[in-house]
Scaffold this motif. Structure first.
Motif, PDB file in Angstrom:
ATOM      1  N   ALA A   1     -13.526 -21.268  26.050  1.00  0.00           N
ATOM      2  CA  ALA A   1     -14.358 -22.451  25.800  1.00  0.00           C
ATOM      3  C   ALA A   1     -14.307 -22.827  24.320  1.00  0.00           C
ATOM      4  O   ALA A   1     -14.230 -24.011  23.964  1.00  0.00           O
ATOM      5  N   SER A   2     -14.308 -21.806  23.447  1.00  0.00           N
ATOM      6  CA  SER A   2     -14.369 -22.084  22.009  1.00  0.00           C
ATOM      7  C   SER A   2     -13.061 -22.673  21.470  1.00  0.00           C
ATOM      8  O   SER A   2     -13.026 -23.236  20.382  1.00  0.00           O
ATOM      9  N   LEU A   3     -11.980 -22.564  22.240  1.00  0.00           N
ATOM     10  CA  LEU A   3     -10.729 -23.185  21.787  1.00  0.00           C
ATOM     11  C   LEU A   3     -10.816 -24.705  21.885  1.00  0.00           C
ATOM     12  O   LEU A   3     -10.120 -25.431  21.185  1.00  0.00           O
TER      13      LEU A   3
ATOM     14  N   GLY B   1     -12.988 -27.007  27.860  1.00  0.00           N
ATOM     15  CA  GLY B   1     -12.553 -25.760  27.252  1.00  0.00           C
ATOM     16  C   GLY B   1     -11.046 -25.656  27.119  1.00  0.00           C
ATOM     17  O   GLY B   1     -10.295 -26.295  27.841  1.00  0.00           O
ATOM     18  N   GLY B   2     -10.615 -24.834  26.156  1.00  0.00           N
ATOM     19  CA  GLY B   2      -9.204 -24.459  26.075  1.00  0.00           C
ATOM     20  C   GLY B   2      -8.300 -25.456  25.378  1.00  0.00           C
ATOM     21  O   GLY B   2      -8.740 -26.347  24.654  1.00  0.00           O
ATOM     22  N   THR B   3      -7.018 -25.256  25.631  1.00  0.00           N
ATOM     23  CA  THR B   3      -6.004 -26.161  25.103  1.00  0.00           C
ATOM     24  C   THR B   3      -5.529 -27.009  26.275  1.00  0.00           C
ATOM     25  O   THR B   3      -5.926 -26.797  27.413  1.00  0.00           O
TER      26      THR B   3
ATOM     27  N   MET C   1      -3.347 -21.648  14.865  1.00  0.00           N
ATOM     28  CA  MET C   1      -3.841 -22.272  16.095  1.00  0.00           C
ATOM     29  C   MET C   1      -3.531 -21.373  17.294  1.00  0.00           C
ATOM     30  O   MET C   1      -2.411 -20.907  17.450  1.00  0.00           O
ATOM     31  N   THR C   2      -4.524 -21.120  18.112  1.00  0.00           N
ATOM     32  CA  THR C   2      -4.322 -20.279  19.289  1.00  0.00           C
ATOM     33  C   THR C   2      -3.813 -21.119  20.445  1.00  0.00           C
ATOM     34  O   THR C   2      -4.437 -22.112  20.816  1.00  0.00           O
TER      35      THR C   2
ATOM     36  N   LEU D   1      -1.997 -28.483  22.616  1.00  0.00           N
ATOM     37  CA  LEU D   1      -2.950 -28.634  21.521  1.00  0.00           C
ATOM     38  C   LEU D   1      -4.351 -28.338  22.019  1.00  0.00           C
ATOM     39  O   LEU D   1      -4.636 -28.494  23.207  1.00  0.00           O
ATOM     40  N   PRO D   2      -5.233 -27.918  21.111  1.00  0.00           N
ATOM     41  CA  PRO D   2      -6.622 -27.692  21.529  1.00  0.00           C
ATOM     42  C   PRO D   2      -7.240 -28.993  22.020  1.00  0.00           C
ATOM     43  O   PRO D   2      -6.959 -30.059  21.460  1.00  0.00           O
ATOM     44  N   MET D   3      -8.057 -28.901  23.040  1.00  0.00           N
ATOM     45  CA  MET D   3      -8.851 -30.046  23.472  1.00  0.00           C
ATOM     46  C   MET D   3      -9.605 -30.570  22.259  1.00  0.00           C
ATOM     47  O   MET D   3     -10.126 -29.774  21.461  1.00  0.00           O
TER      48      MET D   3
END
Ligand SMILES: Cc1cc2nc3c(=O)[nH]c(=O)nc-3n(C[C@H](O)[C@H](O)[C@H](O)COP(=O)(O)O)c2cc1C
Ligand code: SF4
Ligand code: FES
Lengths: 156, 418
Positions: B223-225, B231-233, B1-2, B250-252
């Motif tokens: 955005a891709s997270l 977008g994002g976490t 997870m990023t 945590l990611p959205m």
């Protein structure tokens, strides 16, 4: 009439450079003055007003609006105990009752020896440690009566 | 997870921060055109983390480019929404992430002065910030000719003094001008008429802390997270009846249930879940059957609540809902600035009713009365505090009506307290 000390004045002069408008420094200036005198009463308001070139009524409006300015002499240490939601869920009410009993004061009062002033606060931004109190800006969390005894013992 | 923000925690000293790749985003940004940065931030779907979720790039583009006036950045570190403690972690654990974000935002909008308005109770955190700012000046990352460019930026820390309303952006501006924190009537909006009547951007700490990664990795990456338009976490501050209260990134789009059970350890003891307030005390409560909801702006709005500041307050079966109402209503009554009659009177009235229910003096019809008062407050005031006070009351009254009625009827708390 009380005077703002030269050291405090120096700090204030420094602060004033940060803003294009002198009045902007007001909240910070009041923090400095409160640190020096312990509280800001009418005399304090007048001193700060003349320093910043404001009307005393402008000072009064501001000082009475913000909860962190003490209007009367307070204890040497200010205890702010949180009464908001996360702390209440985790037992803030019995904690507040315990503090009142232990210090023999009601909310907003100062102990007889002048050591502590007890205040309740809204969420202090430390809900992960609920129930929480702050003493002189330091957070103390996961409070229990035993922990409170220890903490207050350590503060001179 | 990023993850975007928490990996920087602990890198408080500037050397440690730089050693881990810090300030690369700001350096890159300063060699990009301001408009290019704004476009990148638009593409990132970064939305304001202060509570309202307004798209950050769009907010910046409202600031007039040709204004002869100074422009200002006000960094909102007032963090007063009950349940919220995320910005404290960013400032304490990674102050340079905020400074770097502020440099990027300021360059993009054409700002040379930024104030960090930090709540007075965070005095110790303010000292950490001041130290970090000093370090950044010493390295030439703040002050004149940053990274050898023509760009200059000064950042100052400004402490509040205990007033929740000063987190509202126009109240913050008033307070920063040395006045009572009373919200202004909009329009004009801060983007054109803010601090000292000048164009002003107000951004939350967490919002800005996302910018270095967006510039380094690109808007699309950010955005891709997340999911959809979120977008994002996101940082989630979890408190209340969970085994491991604390801060989680945590990611959205992660489900609320995953956050509570997989990260925060689930409900403490052998208790059952009773409800979750998902986005700070002003967000409408969710019942246990509603917690599969993904944590992003759209999904929570669809579920009738809000992502808000990401402050998740978990209640187990020991929570008395009348008490919860009492605490919430008392808070908003205490914090109303008093300018608008519906807010001043409505919050005080709701607080009195909630208190009498708790004390066993509730009257038949009080639940409906609470809902009527709350509904009549909404949409009629200068700032959204009145709505923030009304929404949780309506949700609690609707979803826990039986318990509240029983409390009123029996004149005591129906919930077995420990
Ligand atoms: C009553 C009230 C309190 C608020 N408190 C805060 C706060 O403590 N911190 C914050 O960042 N935003 C707070 N906000 C939201 C701000 O008005 C503003 O939307 C935000 O700072 C914008 O930054 P963002 O777009 O980066 O989120 C509050 C709003 C209201 C109505
Ligand atoms: S809604 Fe409430 S807090 Fe906001 S301006 Fe009106 S009275 Fe003040
Ligand atoms: S509710 Fe007590 S610190 Fe947040």
């Amino acid at each position: 009439m009380k005077e703002i000390s030269p050291e405090a004045k120096e700090k204030i002069e420094d602060l004033l450079k940060r803003y294009p408008v002198r009045r902007s420094a007001l909240l910070e200036v009041l923090h400095i003055v409160q640190q020096e005198w312990g509280y800001i009463d009418e005399e304090g308001e007048e001193a700060v007003a003349s320093l910043l070139g404001l009307e005393p009524v402008q000072l009064h409006e501001v000082v009475s609006f913000y909860s962190m300015y003490e209007r009367r002499p307070a204890g040497r240490h200010i205890i702010r105990v949180c009464r908001n939601l996360s702390c209440t869920l985790m037992g803030a009410e019995p904690i507040i009752t315990y503090l009142k009993k232990k210090l023999k004061v009601e909310e907003g009062e100062t102990t007889e020896d002048g050591k502590f002033t007890l205040e309740t606060a809204e969420c202090l931004g430390a809900c992960e440690l609920a129930p929480v109190m702050q003493i002189d800006g330091e957070f103390y969390g996961n409070l229990t009566p035993e922990k409170i005894d220890e903490i207050l013992e350590r503060i001179k | 997870m990023t993850l975007v923000i928490t990996p920087w925690f602990g890198k408080v000293k500037i050397e440690d921060y730089i050693g881990a790749g810090g300030y690369q985003g700001a350096r890159k940004a300063l060699f990009m055109a301001p408009d290019e940065i704004i476009e990148e931030v638009k593409r990132s779907n970064l939305r304001g983390r202060g509570g309202a979720g307004f798209p950050t790039g769009i907010k910046w583009s409202f600031v007039p480019k040709d204004s002869p006036k100074e422009k200002y950045l006000c960094i909102n570190a007032d963090e007063g929404e009950p349940g919220t403690f995320k910005d404290k972690y960013i400032m304490r654990e990674a102050p340079h992430l905020l400074i770097e974000g502020a440099i990027i935002a300021s360059w993009a909008v054409g700002i040379n002065t930024a104030y960090i308005y930090i709540r007075g109770e965070y005095g110790k955190v303010a000292l950490i910030l001041e130290k970090a700012i000093e370090e950044a000046y010493a390295k030439g990352f703040l002050g004149k000719n940053i990274f050898g460019t023509d760009f200059s930026l000064d950042i100052f820390v400004h402490r509040g003094a205990g007033a929740y309303i000063c987190g509202e952006e126009t109240a913050l501006i008033e307070s920063l001008e040395g006045k009572r924190g009373q919200p202004r009537i909009r329009p004009p909006f801060p983007a054109t008429y803010g601090l000292y009547g000048c164009p002003t951007v107000v951004n939350n700490v967490e919002t800005l802390a996302n910018l270095p990664a967006i510039i380094k990795n690109g808007g699309e990456w950010f955005a891709s997270l997340g999911v959809g338009k979120s977008g994002g976490t996101k940082l989630f501050a979890v408190s209340g009846h969970v085994k491991r209260p604390g801060l989680y990134e945590l990611p959205m789009g992660t489900s609320l249930k995953t956050l509570i059970y997989d990260y925060a350890g689930g409900i403490r003891g052998n208790h059952r879940l009773k409800g979750v307030i998902p986005g700070g005390s002003s967000s409408p409560i969710l019942k246990p059957e509603e917690i599969e909801v993904p944590l992003d702006y759209e999904s929570l709005a669809q579920a009738g609540s809000m992502l808000g500041s990401g402050a998740v307050i978990v209640l187990d079966e020991t929570a008395c809902m009348a008490k919860v109402l009492q605490v919430i209503t008392r808070f908003y009554a205490h914090e109303s600035c008093g300018q608008c009659t519906p807010c001043r009177q409505g919050t005080a009235w709701m607080a009195r009713i909630a208190e009498r229910i708790v004390r066993g003096m509730g009257r038949e019809g009080d639940v409906d009365l609470l809902m009527d008062i709350a509904r009549s407050m909404m949409g009629k005031t200068i700032c959204p505090l009145a709505d923030a006070a009304a929404m949780p009351v309506i949700a609690i009254c609707e979803k826990y009506r039986e318990e509240l009625e029983e409390h009123i009827r029996e004149r005591k708390c129906p919930v077995e307290r420990e």
